[in-house]
Enzyme design. Structure first.
Site, PDB file in Angstrom:
ATOM      1  N   HIS A  66      -7.272   9.837  -1.621  1.00 22.59           N
ATOM      2  CA  HIS A  66      -6.583   9.727  -0.334  1.00 22.59           C
ATOM      3  C   HIS A  66      -7.367  10.349   0.822  1.00 22.59           C
ATOM      4  CE1 HIS A  66      -2.228   9.424   1.385  1.00 22.59           C
ATOM      5  NE2 HIS A  66      -3.117   9.096   2.279  1.00 22.59           N
ATOM      6  N   LYS A  91      -2.592   6.169  -4.065  1.00 18.61           N
ATOM      7  CA  LYS A  91      -3.668   7.099  -3.733  1.00 18.61           C
ATOM      8  C   LYS A  91      -3.335   8.488  -4.284  1.00 18.61           C
ATOM      9  CE  LYS A  91      -3.561   4.862   0.795  1.00 18.61           C
ATOM     10  NZ  LYS A  91      -2.122   4.528   0.732  1.00 18.61           N
ATOM     11  N   ASP A 104       0.836  -1.196   0.000  1.00 21.11           N
ATOM     12  CA  ASP A 104       0.000   0.000   0.000  1.00 21.11           C
ATOM     13  C   ASP A 104       0.874   1.250   0.000  1.00 21.11           C
ATOM     14  OD1 ASP A 104      -2.797   1.272   0.538  1.00 21.11           O
ATOM     15  OD2 ASP A 104      -1.472   2.175   2.038  1.00 21.11           O
TER      16      ASP A 104
END
Length: 260
Positions: free
Chosen positions: A94, A61, A31
């Site tokens: 995000h 993101k 991630d």
């Protein structure tokens, strides 16, 4: 989507941690985010691992200064260039900090990018139910994922319930409470199961159907965080951990879920 991921926030050289995650069978789930400024290092680790790209699940993101339709199209392409591959498995908004209009324009762009094959799945981060309702009311498809701060001290129950009711996977960032794991209940439960407190926190997330994203820059710790599939926390102990919830007061990060 693998049920545990490696978070790489504030890890400028995340290659060793990523390699440790990939090589120890850490679900092959990483991630990242544009804000983290390490998408290129994630790509480097994937190439160095020798594992085929399609066997690794990678997320990034888009941060709120880049929100908007055209800016999102450019930002995602820049992310791909840095990663060094032609698609992301998951790409998230995000935060909701840019306001309703720009949030929706960003979402429209992510749908377009997904339709072009540059992203496999799209989602959001730090969204409350009201932010997701905007997407629904605009007639767009719902996010596949909502990534939020979540751990025993900040359980975000209304958001989790909303997401589960709408078929949205919840991912937990900061599942290790940024290392603040010395609460007596955590240490007591850890001792009972012969695990450390971090493993208990991760297992707690899993048993609630949450996808935790523990972060560590230390390769040995990365492996330890994945060693959570050989035990189950009993009902009474889960209730003790559930009782630690402090709502928003228990947050240890920015947690902007209440943004207008």
């Amino acid at each position: 989507m693998p049920v545990i991921g490696l978070g790489v926030f504030e890890n400028d050289d995340c290659v060793p941690a990523c390699l440790a995650a990939l090589q120890c069978g850490y679900s092959r789930h990483i991630d990242s985010a544009r804000y983290y400024q390490n998408e290129d290092k994630v790509g480097q680790a994937i190439r160095e691992s020798g594992i085929p790209r399609e066997q690794i699940f990678v997320t990034s993101k888009i941060y709120d200064p880049d929100h908007g339709y055209e800016t999102t199209l450019r930002a995602v392409q820049d992310s791909l260039n840095k990663l060094g591959y032609d698609y992301w498995d998951l790409y998230l908004i995000h935060s909701p900090l840019s306001g309703k209009e720009r949030r929706l324009e960003t979402w429209r762009a992510l749908i377009e990018l997904r339709n072009q094959g540059k992203i496999k799945s799209i989602g959001v981060s730090n969204y409350s139910g009201k932010h997701i309702d905007e997407i629904k009311e605009a007639g767009y498809e719902l996010p596949a994922v909502n990534q939020i701060e979540l751990h025993p001290f900040c359980q975000q129950r209304p958001i989790v319930e909303y997401c589960k009711a709408n078929g949205i996977v919840v991912q937990a960032y900061s599942p290790l409470v940024r290392g603040k794991l010395d609460h007596p209940v955590l240490t007591e439960v850890a001792k009972k199961y012969n695990k450390d407190a971090g493993q208990i926190a991760i297992r707690w997330s899993l048993q609630h159907g949450i996808v935790p994203l523990p972060k560590s820059a230390r390769p040995e710790r990365v492996g330890s965080n994945a060693n959570v599939f050989d035990f189950q926390i009993g009902t009474e102990d889960m209730q003790k951990l559930d009782a630690l919830d402090q709502g928003g007061e228990g947050a240890v990060t920015w947690n902007p879920v209440d943004a207008p």
